[in-house]
Scaffold this active site. Structure first.
Site, PDB file in Angstrom:
ATOM      1  N   ASP A   1      -5.259  -8.557  -2.974  1.00  0.00           N
ATOM      2  CA  ASP A   1      -5.531  -8.237  -1.577  1.00  0.00           C
ATOM      3  C   ASP A   1      -6.812  -8.877  -1.063  1.00  0.00           C
ATOM      4  OD1 ASP A   1      -5.496  -7.128   0.953  1.00  0.00           O
ATOM      5  OD2 ASP A   1      -5.288  -5.063   0.278  1.00  0.00           O
TER       6      ASP A   1
ATOM      7  N   HIS B   1       0.826  -1.205   0.000  1.00  0.00           N
ATOM      8  CA  HIS B   1       0.000   0.000   0.000  1.00  0.00           C
ATOM      9  C   HIS B   1       0.867   1.265   0.000  1.00  0.00           C
ATOM     10  CE1 HIS B   1      -3.363  -2.627   0.505  1.00  0.00           C
ATOM     11  NE2 HIS B   1      -3.050  -2.958   1.742  1.00  0.00           N
TER      12      HIS B   1
END
Length: 459
Positions: free
Chosen positions: A324, A273
């Site tokens: 994810d 991220h």
């Protein structure tokens, strides 16, 4: 799945390491690697593929168990919904999964990833123990279920067991919803040793720290100094502004800055991220040798924010893509969302193309491919070159958009217009795992997945 070659393939068009080529023959050895490449070749004696051939993409960040909750957190709550309210739903699902369920969910997910154009996955695996938090008789039970699911699907695996010990910065004790995730450093190192012995060459073994919230600096240093951290190192960082604020209050540094300065994050690391950085963090991370793991579909779904991709790529930063939370299992959708987010923020088009007259799709595809391999290891694929794994995606040559496109327009149309619709065949390590959009074990995998979802719904 078809057996390992040796054999030969012939592609009218192929995206090789040096660029697009026509009439390409690829000879594949019994080890599943490319033995020879000849452009301008004859198709005689080779299997002709059904459309343009491109590298299969590594998926550098996956939580397989979260596929079981896809679409289940889209009803508004009584307070402002955020990552943190979504996490409560995720904990409830995590608390119900048996080892059998986890394996069934992962196998189905990995087949869907293959159909989306991925050839390998980095499984950021922290669902370790029984729901009570007690280790299974075999502490590697859940990890081995993941490895078996990857084997059944035929996807390449980099297994990243996650060290998770605390609820927040400063070593705060975990809460009940995290019981299945928790290890002491000694127990975690024992797990790594067990997996190294068990997996052999069947998968790449790395490790992950869940986050700076979940592992103290001393614990991170002890694990890294153990001699068992021989593979890739992954960590969540700076996904939420609340995390940045809490890290500043705890350490006086922002989380990416802390990893760079205090943990030596660089080559061999993948920072997942890294959404919220200041300009100095962007610059130093871009030149550190680390890879940023971007998950644009999940980051958008959770309302995380937009990664500063234009500045980061402009300074030479490396990135790869991951699925994810599994709201998408498509290479094209992740890359499209990455660019679209930048356009919405900048109010310009082709933000990440990298210069005039350059294809946005080609730049994103090449960068994500290189970053994914750097983050997962060389067995995860890479550009099509002699000695590389024979891991390919074949796009549908019967699709009008693909059939009439030349060069990089093939990628632009796949990513920005056609998506998973045109992923036809996928080969991983010399084996066809998707043929004409189907997997050989698909019916059994689907039945097991449906049964797992039924058990979860009844729980």
């Amino acid at each position: 799945m078809s057996p390992v070659y040796p054999a030969s393939l012939f592609a009218e068009r192929a995206l090789l390491a040096e660029g697009w080529a026509t009439h390409v023959r690829l000879d594949i050895g019994a080890d599943g690697r490319i033995a020879a490449i000849t452009a301008g070749a004859s198709p005689a004696g080779a299997e002709k593929v059904a459309g343009p051939l491109v590298p299969a993409m590594p998926n550098l960040h996956s939580h397989a168990f979260q596929y079981a909750m896809a679409g289940q957190a889209e009803v508004a709550g009584s307070t402002a919904d955020s990552f943190w309210t979504w996490r409560d739903t995720m904990y409830r699902i995590a608390g119900r999964l048996s080892p059998e369920d986890a394996g069934a969910v992962a196998a189905k997910l990995y087949v869907e990833m293959l159909k989306g154009g991925y050839g390998a996955v980095g499984e950021f695996h922290y669902l370790h123990h029984a729901p009570s938090g007690v280790a299974y008789d075999d502490p590697a039970e859940m990890s081995l279920r993941i490895a078996d699911a990857a084997r059944r699907a035929g996807i390449g695996l980099t297994l990243l067991p996650v060290f998770y010990a605390h609820a927040d910065f400063g070593g705060a004790p975990p809460h009940a919803g995290q019981a299945r995730f928790i290890h002491s450093p000694d127990a975690f190192l024992a797990l790594l040793e067990r997996l190294r012995a068990e997996l052999g060459g069947a998968a790449t073994l790395g490790l992950a720290f869940h986050s700076l919230r979940a592992a103290t600096p001393d614990e991170i240093r002890a694990i890294l100094g153990s001699g068992l951290a021989a593979g890739p190192i992954h960590i969540h960082v700076a996904e939420q502004t609340a995390e940045v604020e809490a890290c500043l209050a705890w350490s006086g540094k922002r989380p990416v800055r802390f990893l760079l300065d205090e943990m030596g994050a660089g080559e061999g690391w993948c920072l997942i991220h890294a959404t919220h950085m200041d300009a100095g963090e962007v610059q130093d991370l871009a030149t550190s040798g680390a890879v940023v793991g971007l998950c644009p579909e999940t980051e958008a779904n959770l309302g995380d924010g937009i990664f500063p991709a234009e500045a980061y790529l402009g300074q030479g930063g490396a990135f790869g893509i991951g699925s994810d939370s599994q709201v998408s299992t498509s290479v094209a959708e992740e890359l499209r969302m990455l660019e679209v987010g930048q356009r919405l923020q900048a109010r310009r088009r082709n933000v990440l193309a990298g210069g005039a007259d350059r294809s946005t799709g080609r730049r994103l595809f090449d960068a994500a491919l290189d970053g994914g391999v750097a983050a997962l290891g060389p067995a995860s694929g890479g550009r099509i070159a002699v000695g590389a794994p024979a891991s390919f995606t074949v796009l549908d040559g019967d699709d009008a958009f693909i059939a009439t496109s030349k060069g990089d327009l093939v990628l632009d149309r796949w990513i920005f217009a056609r998506g998973t619709n045109v992923v036809r065949d996928v080969m991983v390590g010399g084996r066809w795992v998707i043929r004409d959009r189907h997997h050989a074990d698909e019916e059994a995998i689907d039945r097991a997945f449906r049964a797992a979802l039924g058990r979860l719904a009844a729980a």
